[in-house]
Motif scaffolding. Structure first.
Motif, mmCIF file in Angstrom:
data_model
loop_
_atom_site.group_PDB
_atom_site.id
_atom_site.type_symbol
_atom_site.label_atom_id
_atom_site.label_comp_id
_atom_site.label_asym_id
_atom_site.label_seq_id
_atom_site.Cartn_x
_atom_site.Cartn_y
_atom_site.Cartn_z
ATOM 1 N N ARG A 1 -2.661 2.702 1.593
ATOM 2 C CA ARG A 1 -1.976 3.915 1.124
ATOM 3 C C ARG A 1 -2.566 5.138 1.812
ATOM 4 O O ARG A 1 -3.744 5.170 2.143
ATOM 5 C CB ARG A 1 -2.129 4.051 -0.389
ATOM 6 N N THR B 1 -5.449 -6.335 0.872
ATOM 7 C CA THR B 1 -4.367 -6.395 1.849
ATOM 8 C C THR B 1 -5.027 -6.292 3.224
ATOM 9 O O THR B 1 -6.242 -6.308 3.319
ATOM 10 C CB THR B 1 -3.356 -5.253 1.638
ATOM 11 N N TYR C 1 -2.767 -2.858 -13.214
ATOM 12 C CA TYR C 1 -1.881 -3.713 -14.019
ATOM 13 C C TYR C 1 -2.653 -4.629 -14.963
ATOM 14 O O TYR C 1 -2.256 -4.866 -16.095
ATOM 15 C CB TYR C 1 -1.073 -4.633 -13.095
ATOM 16 N N ASN D 1 1.690 1.685 -11.744
ATOM 17 C CA ASN D 1 1.856 0.908 -10.502
ATOM 18 C C ASN D 1 0.548 0.589 -9.792
ATOM 19 O O ASN D 1 0.543 0.267 -8.611
ATOM 20 C CB ASN D 1 2.778 1.613 -9.501
ATOM 21 N N THR E 1 -2.007 -1.056 -6.543
ATOM 22 C CA THR E 1 -1.430 -0.946 -5.207
ATOM 23 C C THR E 1 -0.744 0.395 -4.970
ATOM 24 O O THR E 1 -0.848 0.961 -3.899
ATOM 25 C CB THR E 1 -0.406 -2.092 -4.998
ATOM 26 N N GLY E 2 -0.053 0.894 -6.009
ATOM 27 C CA GLY E 2 0.679 2.126 -5.825
ATOM 28 C C GLY E 2 1.883 1.921 -4.924
ATOM 29 O O GLY E 2 2.164 0.781 -4.537
ATOM 30 N N CYS F 1 1.730 -7.558 -4.958
ATOM 31 C CA CYS F 1 3.090 -7.199 -4.541
ATOM 32 C C CYS F 1 3.150 -5.739 -4.086
ATOM 33 O O CYS F 1 2.877 -4.832 -4.859
ATOM 34 C CB CYS F 1 4.077 -7.423 -5.683
ATOM 35 N N PRO F 2 3.527 -5.501 -2.824
ATOM 36 C CA PRO F 2 3.532 -4.121 -2.329
ATOM 37 C C PRO F 2 4.768 -3.330 -2.752
ATOM 38 O O PRO F 2 4.812 -2.125 -2.578
ATOM 39 C CB PRO F 2 3.490 -4.300 -0.812
ATOM 40 N N HIS G 1 6.319 -3.752 -5.905
ATOM 41 C CA HIS G 1 6.437 -3.782 -7.371
ATOM 42 C C HIS G 1 7.633 -4.592 -7.837
ATOM 43 O O HIS G 1 8.369 -4.197 -8.739
ATOM 44 C CB HIS G 1 6.490 -2.367 -7.941
ATOM 45 N N ILE H 1 7.244 -7.660 -8.937
ATOM 46 C CA ILE H 1 6.811 -8.524 -10.029
ATOM 47 C C ILE H 1 6.640 -7.659 -11.258
ATOM 48 O O ILE H 1 5.829 -6.729 -11.270
ATOM 49 C CB ILE H 1 5.506 -9.253 -9.661
#
Lengths: 310, 435
Positions: A91, A127, A195, A248, A251-252, B393-394, B396, B398
């Motif tokens: 990001r 990632t 999450y 979110n 990861t955003g 998951c990039p 979103h 899921i």
């Protein structure tokens, strides 16, 4: 110090003790034992929690260290400093999902001023490491500030060493060698939504020091995080709560909240507990914090600490 | 002095092209530097690529003028591209000229245009294997093999043919670009011509890397790459550069098609037309393709196997398919999420020279679709606090229900494979399937 050198010195030191009367019962110190007790050199500031208000990372960092009596309280000339930042997702800096490059750069500059020999900024992104280093802007900032930066992705042999924990959830983990061998270990997490654990801060950030994170998720995640915190206590946790995502995560991208705070503390649990309240969570509701406090990693009730607002 | 400079340029320019292509290919990495695009533009000099692109999209691309410039140059002065600009030619030009009996096998020489016709028919029938044989694509693929540390068999074979037969054997018999330009060079206006002062000493044929001097006929054939070696070597100074208008009488090469050639050509077309469908798999293999890849059947037709996407992929999630997958899928890039996931950097779209991977925005990318096996998922089946798929998951895609159990939002899922890659189970409970 590489492994061979370490074994050599440890062996000589061990044999050397036999020459001293009464010393042969003493055990040579193993890295895990040394680090279980954490860096004890700065017990004078252990109960402080410094909360710096502002929006400029550099000046906030300087203010925070001033309130702690200066960076020389933590970094001695010739020390090796390891900074666990968060650049685990690709990001942009303005998306507020990763450590602010300005903050990382400012910390390196301070460490250099204090005479640190080597400053390494590390993370184990989940990632692609190349993209993360580039996109988060942290690589450029760290290199320009005179630090080293790398990811722990490429190789168990190179970056990790087994450490016994003997906990309920974790028996042994492959833990970052850099952190275990460092004189000074700064934990530099960013406060953001997650999450799985609702919010991620210092203790969760240290999950990036372990080779097999997948195992954490197959077992009791909260207990794993808490038990992992017993391995090495950070010299100082600097929780970046200037800007962070509130959904979110990790990861955003997500909605960004501006807290405009930077929290300093030698007690990793207290720092996270304060961060949790900032995020709108009760610290005791976060299982990993509660378990870590029960294990004596730190103080859950941050208000009991000597809190200084700057 | 002038001759010495020519000899020098003859080495420098082709070597420069070779080194430039190697460097540009090397620079195919994240973050992609702007100059790496030059490789794409070099490739576009090739008329074969234009033909392939026209076949697959039905429209002329914006860069169509570039191969036409090449064609114009070829019509003006012959195979200048092959001799001076081709990177593979740049490599072959460095080989010494040896005498070999193999170089003058008449049937091999006379059937080369049938081969060209065969490759062109194959191209139009829907296969980009001919494009693979063109220099920029072939060299990319072989450089990738070298980069990966494996043996570049084809390049080794081309070099061996250059050493043991004659340097430009590949260029004159196999390379579709070279053959196409040679066919056009028959009508070139400017050319080297052997004058009547020729003493038939044969020095020129000994130095010619293209085996194009039919010295007995006293002519320079269409394979001439204008390197100037014969011109320099001739003791009689019998070679001169002349325009077509002046020396029309000597033109033997543009003689009409012989009956034998016609039948050969017809046979090539027949083989291409009849053979290609036999090579097609009865059903497309179920594999994941790069983000932006066109539909499987068309993808197989468009991909030239140049391996540039594989090289540029920062997570190395693109894997060239092995020969076991069948000849049509051989070397085409595929994704195996369990090994590596797609990071959606979309650099493969930027480097693909054949439109097999089209430039589509992230929102339209659909590599595949994740399917969750709830019976085995740690959250659903064992009430564990996993959700790694959601963390990975990039986009979103899921989501979680009120019990924090994951499910896939099909609309959002792009099929990058992050979830499958991240699943901590030995056999992933979430798997990306091609659509």
């Amino acid at each position: 110090m590489d492994r061979r050198e370490f074994i050599k010195i440890a062996t000589y030191a061990g044999l050397g003790t036999f020459l001293l009367p009464g010393c042969h019962t003493a055990r040579t110190s193993l890295p895990e034992e040394r680090n279980l007790s954490g860096n004890q050199g700065n017990s004078a500031v252990i109960s402080d929690l410094i909360i710096v208000q502002g929006s400029q990372p550099e000046s906030m960092l300087t203010k925070g260290f001033e309130a702690l009596g200066g960076i020389q309280n933590f970094v001695k000339p010739g020390n090796t400093v390891v900074v666990k930042a968060n650049f685990s997702v690709p990001r942009l800096p303005e998306e507020a999902c990763t450590t602010n490059p300005l903050l990382a750069a400012a910390l390196i500059k301070l460490c250099r001023q204090a005479g640190a020999k080597e400053i390494k900024v590390i993370d184990y992104p989940f990632t692609n490491p190349v993209i993360c280093l580039e996109k988060t802007g942290i690589k450029k900032a760290v290199l320009e500030a005179g630090g080293k930066i790398y990811t722990l992705n490429n190789g168990l042999e190179r970056y990790f060493t087994p450490v016994k924990i003997n906990g309920q959830a974790l028996l042994e983990v492959d833990y970052s060698k850099d952190v275990l061998e460092a004189d000074v270990f700064f934990n530099l997490p960013i406060l953001k939504h997650h999450y799985i654990t609702d919010v991620t801060m210092g203790l969760k950030n240290m999950m990036g020091l372990v080779w097999d994170r997948g195992y954490f998720h197959t077992g009791e995640l909260h207990r794993c995080i808490a038990e992992l915190a017993t391995v090495r206590r950070p010299t100082l946790t600097i929780l970046e709560a200037i800007r962070g995502i509130t959904a979110n995560g990790p990861t955003g991208p997500g909605p960004i909240q501006e807290y405009n705070q930077l929290i300093f503390g030698t007690d990793p649990v207290a720092v996270d507990a304060y961060g949790a309240t900032l995020f709108g969570k009760k610290p005791a509701k976060l299982d990993y914090l509660r378990i870590a406090a029960e294990k004596g990693v730190g103080q859950l009730d941050w208000e009991k600490l000597n809190v200084k607002r700057v | 002095m002038r001759l010495l400079t020519l000899a020098l340029w003859r080495r420098i320019i082709p070597c420069f092209m070779l080194v430039a292509v190697i460097i540009l290919f090397w620079r195919h990495q994240y973050p992609l530097p702007a100059d790496a695009n030059a490789l794409l533009w070099f490739s576009r000099l090739d008329p074969i690529l234009l033909l392939a692109e026209w076949r697959s999209t039905g429209v002329l691309p914006g860069w169509f003028w570039l191969p036409f410039v090449m064609i114009a140059i070829t019509l003006a002065g012959g195979r200048l591209f092959c001799g001076w600009l081709c990177p593979l030619g740049g490599l072959l030009a460095q080989l010494p000229r040896r005498y070999s009996r193999l170089q003058s096998i008449p049937w091999l020489y006379s059937s080369r245009y049938a081969w060209l016709l065969f490759t062109l028919m194959l191209l139009l029938a829907g296969s980009n294997w001919p494009v693979f044989l063109t220099p920029f694509h072939l060299l990319s693929e072989e450089l990738f093999r070298l980069w990966k540390g494996t043996v570049p068999w084809l390049l080794a074979g081309i070099l061996l043919s250059g050493i043991f037969i004659y340097p430009r054997f590949w260029c004159n018999h196999i390379c579709p670009t070279g053959l196409l330009l040679a066919a056009m060079a028959r009508w070139r206006s400017g050319r080297l011509v052997v004058d009547s002062v020729c003493s038939h000493c044969g020095v020129c044929t000994k130095v010619c890397p293209t085996h194009s001097l039919q010295i007995m006929a006293g002519l320079v054939a269409e394979d001439c790459m204008v390197c100037g070696r014969c011109w320099q070597a001739c003791p009689q100074e019998a070679l001169t550069w002349q325009s077509r208008a002046v020396k029309k009488a000597d033109d033997y090469s543009s003689a009409g098609l012989s009956r034998r050639q016609f039948f050969k050509g017809g046979f090539a077309v027949f083989v291409a037309g009849a053979g290609w469908p036999l090579l097609q798999p009865s059903s497309a293999p179920a594999v994941l393709r790069p983000p932006g890849a066109v539909a499987e059947e068309e993808f197989l037709a468009r991909c030239s196997r140049c391996s540039r996407c594989v090289k540029v992929c920062p997570s190395q999630c693109l894997i060239p398919m092995p020969i076991e997958a069948g000849i049509t899928a051989f070397l085409t890039p595929s994704i195996i999420p369990r090994q590596a996931k797609c990071e959606l950097c979309l650099l493969c779209q930027e480097v693909c020279p054949t439109m097999a991977i089209e430039s589509v925005p992230l929102q339209q990318v659909k590599i595949g679709l994740a399917i969750l096996d709830e019976r085995r998922c740690l959250v659903w089946a064992e009430k564990k606090l996993c959700l790694l798929c959601r963390e990975q998951c990039p986009v979103h895609a899921i989501e979680a229900d009120e019990y924090n159990r994951p499910y896939v939002n099909n609309k959002l899922c792009v099929g990058c494979g992050g979830c499958e890659n991240g699943c901590p189970l030995k056999q992933a409970a979430i798997v990306v399937r091609p659509i």
